[in-house]
Design an enzyme around this catalytic site. Structure first.
Site, PDB file in Angstrom:
ATOM      1  N   LYS A 292      15.716  -9.148 -16.161  1.00 44.91           N
ATOM      2  CA  LYS A 292      16.435  -7.890 -15.970  1.00 44.91           C
ATOM      3  C   LYS A 292      17.847  -8.019 -16.519  1.00 44.91           C
ATOM      4  O   LYS A 292      18.514  -9.029 -16.324  1.00 44.91           O
ATOM      5  CB  LYS A 292      16.494  -7.535 -14.479  1.00 44.91           C
ATOM      6  CG  LYS A 292      15.231  -6.906 -13.938  1.00 44.91           C
ATOM      7  CD  LYS A 292      15.437  -6.429 -12.500  1.00 44.91           C
ATOM      8  CE  LYS A 292      14.189  -5.741 -11.969  1.00 44.91           C
ATOM      9  NZ  LYS A 292      14.375  -5.281 -10.570  1.00 44.91           N
ATOM     10  N   GLU A 378       4.961   0.937   1.683  1.00 41.00           N
ATOM     11  CA  GLU A 378       5.390   1.851   2.737  1.00 41.00           C
ATOM     12  C   GLU A 378       4.372   1.952   3.871  1.00 41.00           C
ATOM     13  O   GLU A 378       4.748   2.051   5.049  1.00 41.00           O
ATOM     14  CB  GLU A 378       5.652   3.234   2.144  1.00 41.00           C
ATOM     15  CG  GLU A 378       6.796   3.289   1.154  1.00 41.00           C
ATOM     16  CD  GLU A 378       6.377   2.974  -0.277  1.00 41.00           C
ATOM     17  OE1 GLU A 378       7.229   3.064  -1.173  1.00 41.00           O
ATOM     18  OE2 GLU A 378       5.185   2.637  -0.488  1.00 41.00           O
ATOM     19  N   ARG A 406       4.403   8.514   1.285  1.00 40.22           N
ATOM     20  CA  ARG A 406       3.332   7.581   0.939  1.00 40.22           C
ATOM     21  C   ARG A 406       2.723   6.904   2.156  1.00 40.22           C
ATOM     22  O   ARG A 406       1.762   6.156   2.034  1.00 40.22           O
ATOM     23  CB  ARG A 406       3.879   6.528  -0.029  1.00 40.22           C
ATOM     24  CG  ARG A 406       4.501   7.125  -1.270  1.00 40.22           C
ATOM     25  CD  ARG A 406       5.080   6.082  -2.196  1.00 40.22           C
ATOM     26  NE  ARG A 406       4.052   5.194  -2.717  1.00 40.22           N
ATOM     27  CZ  ARG A 406       4.058   4.665  -3.927  1.00 40.22           C
ATOM     28  NH1 ARG A 406       5.033   4.946  -4.757  1.00 40.22           N
ATOM     29  NH2 ARG A 406       3.115   3.849  -4.313  1.00 40.22           N
TER      30      ARG A 406
END
Length: 630
Positions: A292, A378, A406
């Site tokens: 990243k 979740e 979700r």
């Protein structure tokens, strides 16, 4: 919809001699393979320049510059379908697919979305914003191609974090059992299972993806099909050898031909590996290792900080200061959580991969044994909390409104049905600005309000947010506190842990004829509207249970009641008031103002409120029309 911002050329051929030539991936494919590293370097520099002006997601895109170039170079996009997961990393893809000159409009009203969007480009094959959907969507496309007898490659790009979600594994499990042309690319920028990448690893991957190896592998399977004992022995030997050299045994067992890991920044390895994999049959998975923030020192050193950025100085990396105002609601929550945990050792903090965004950073440091980041999961987060509550702990789940969607079944079945003591701190409720419709918390009141046993609290300012969080925490059952993104109106936050009476609102301004019933963040706007109308303003605080006594009193004394909420009108707080009054035979006038029955696209928070008719002028106009004043 506001007019589209003007297209202003920004790609100077003197600075970007190759990138300025790339209007579509077809132009990219005209380059020689030896030119691709230079193109990648120009693409990375251009990405930094553009995002430094607009803000947005940076570190993830920097990490996939070479991968984006390689994918569009090897595959015939958009005829070949390329599906990105989440979409934080899709800016290089946008630049290469005809949107380079519109990057200055990124995340602005009428401009480019911060995520892949089907309406924006044929190269955006699937709209995303939530994670872990790419493999399922790509598998559906691959099945469609098979059924329609179309020779087409379908590629899903998914990160190691997104791969941890249950949905991704459900898709892998299904895909591995099907004979479809599906390539899953695992973009690994943090997985500890990855061995060092380099010459040996790249060599192995090229060999394992080569047509020679594939033909020997498939031909050997065919030849050994009549010798099951020998076939089983050779198969075990192959799996054990590959398992010793690379972490692909799991994917192989799921039915994928696993290749990797390879260096995701080395185009001399990426391109030939992808070219070899073009002709490999069935489901296959390419494991690429990236970094990243690659190529930009500030982002490499602080990839979390530079995941999402405000405009910044590209030379120093210094971001522009945040606008002045009160403390952010997220910060109020984080401070309350630490104070409450100091007092109560039963408090447990849970988040689905949103430690920084949800304000749990300090809590995670001070109470590491009571902090649980479950990853992008979740559903698991809510049922984990339910299990804790069964055994006398007091879990607090910090979750964005858009992500709570979700885990709806778990909220109903595992928490509310069992009336368990779980506190839900729901951040980003309402409109969220530049992140747009995929991240807006537009529906939580509507889908949570019908659930038995669940309290729903909506603070109007920072101090009230802290008090209502404590009220929810002390309530012996499920309770949800929803609060918006960004800063509050600037109300000082006390250090004490005080509570407010459950189901009780308050009058904030006494007027006549018109009463504004504000649920949460619209209160500040309601007070401004009331000054112009000499109206009454009620800070309702609770969506469930409603303050019935207050509503009845307002209904008796005013000719028009107006409900205000940053949630869709359908099924929201205004609907709750309407149901309450209808059940009592009230025959007066009620105006319900909230988010309309359409998705509000990205823009500034003020632009979004204007689009929804929830700014001061929009509310005044709606009230005057309801009163027959034009």
């Amino acid at each position: 919809m506001a007019a589209r911002p003007p297209v202003v050329p920004h790609c100077d051929p003197a600075r970007y001699p190759l990138l300025s030539l790339i209007d579509t991936p077809a132009d990219l494919r005209l380059l020689g393979e030896a030119q691709l590293p230079q193109l990648a370097a120009e693409l990375r520099e251009f990405l930094i320049e553009m995002v430094s002006r607009t803000g947005g997601h940076l570190a993830a895109g920097l990490g996939v510059v070479e991968l984006s170039v390689a994918l569009h170079y090897v595959f015939n996009t958009p005829e070949d379908r390329l599906v990105w997961d989440v979409g934080h990393q899709a800016y290089p893809h946008k630049i290469l697919t005809g949107r380079r000159e519109r990057m200055a409009t990124l995340r602005q009203q009428g401009g480019l979305s911060g995520f892949p969007r089907r309406e924006e480009s044929p190269y955006d094959t699937f709209g995303v914003g939530h994670s872990s959907t790419s493999i399922s969507a790509a598998l559906g496309m691959a099945i469609a191609a098979r059924e329609r007898h179309i020779r087409r490659h379908v590629i899903a790009v998914i990160g190691d974090g997104a791969l941890g979600a249950g949905m991704a594994f459900e898709a892998l499990n299904h895909a591995g059992a099907l004979d479809v042309d599906l390539l899953v690319i695992l973009n690994d920028n943090d997985m500890s299972i990855s061995p060092p990448v380099g010459a040996v690893s790249g060599y192995l991957s090229r060999i394992l993806s080569s047509s020679f190896y594939t033909s020997v592998r498939e031909g050997g399977k065919s030849a050994l099909s009549r010798l099951p004992q020998l076939k089983e022995l050779v198969g075990r030997w192959e799996e054990h050898m590959k398992g010793m050299l690379m972490p692909g045994t799991l994917f192989e067992e799921m039915g994928f031909n696993y290749i990797g890991p390879i260096d995701g920044h080395d185009l001399s390895v990426l391109v030939p590996t992808l070219q070899n994999m073009l002709e490999m049959p069935g489901p296959r998975l390419l494991h690429v290792v990236t970094r990243k923030g690659k190529g930009y020192h500030p982002a490499e050193g602080q990839p979390i900080t530079y995941h999402g950025v405000s405009p910044f100085d590209p030379t120093t990396g210094k971001m522009q200061g945040k606008p002045q105002g009160g403390a952010s609601y997220t910060a109020v929550f984080g401070s309350w959580l630490c104070d409450a945990a100091e007092r109560d050792p039963r408090l447990m903090g849970i988040t689905p991969a949103m430690c920084e965004g949800s304000g749990l950073t300090e809590f995670s440091k001070r109470f590491p044994d009571r902090y649980f980041d479950v990853g992008i999961a979740e559903q698991h987060a809510l049922t984990l909390a339910a299990g804790m509550a069964c055994e006398g702990l007091k879990p607090v789940v910090a979750i964005y409104s858009t992500f709570l969607q979700r885990a709806y079944d778990q909220l109903i079945h595992d928490i509310c049905l069992q009336n368990l003591d779980v506190t839900l701190a729901v951040d980003r409720a309402g409109l969220v600005g530049a992140d747009g419709a995929t991240h807006a918390g537009s529906f939580d009141l509507s889908f949570c309000r019908p659930l038995p046993n669940l309290l729903i609290l909506a603070p109007a300012d920072e101090a009230e947010c802290r008090a209502l969080l404590q009220s929810a925490y002390e309530h012996p059952g499920p309770a949800l506190v929803r609060y918006p993104r960004g800063s509050g109106p600037g109300v000082a936050v006390p250090k004490t842990l005080t509570t407010l009476a459950i189901g009780r609102g308050e009058i904030r301004r006494q007027g006549k004829d018109v009463a504004l019933l504000a649920f949460g963040s619209p209160l500040a706007t309601a007070l401004g509207v009331a000054e112009a109308l000499d109206a009454t303003v009620a800070n309702m605080r609770f969506v469930k249970p409603l303050d019935g006594e207050l509503i009845e009193r307002l209904a008796q004394d005013h000719g028009l009641l107006v409900t205000l909420e940053e949630n869709v009108v359908a099924g929201g707080a205004g609907s709750a008031v309407a149901e309450f009054l209808f059940a009592r035979g009230w025959a007066g006038r009620l105006l319900q103002l909230g988010l309309p029955d359409r998705f509000i696209e990205h823009g500034t928070p003020q632009q979004q409120l204007e689009a929804a008719g929830l700014d001061r002028s929009g509310i005044l106009q709606a009230i005057r029309q309801a009163r027959g004043e034009g």
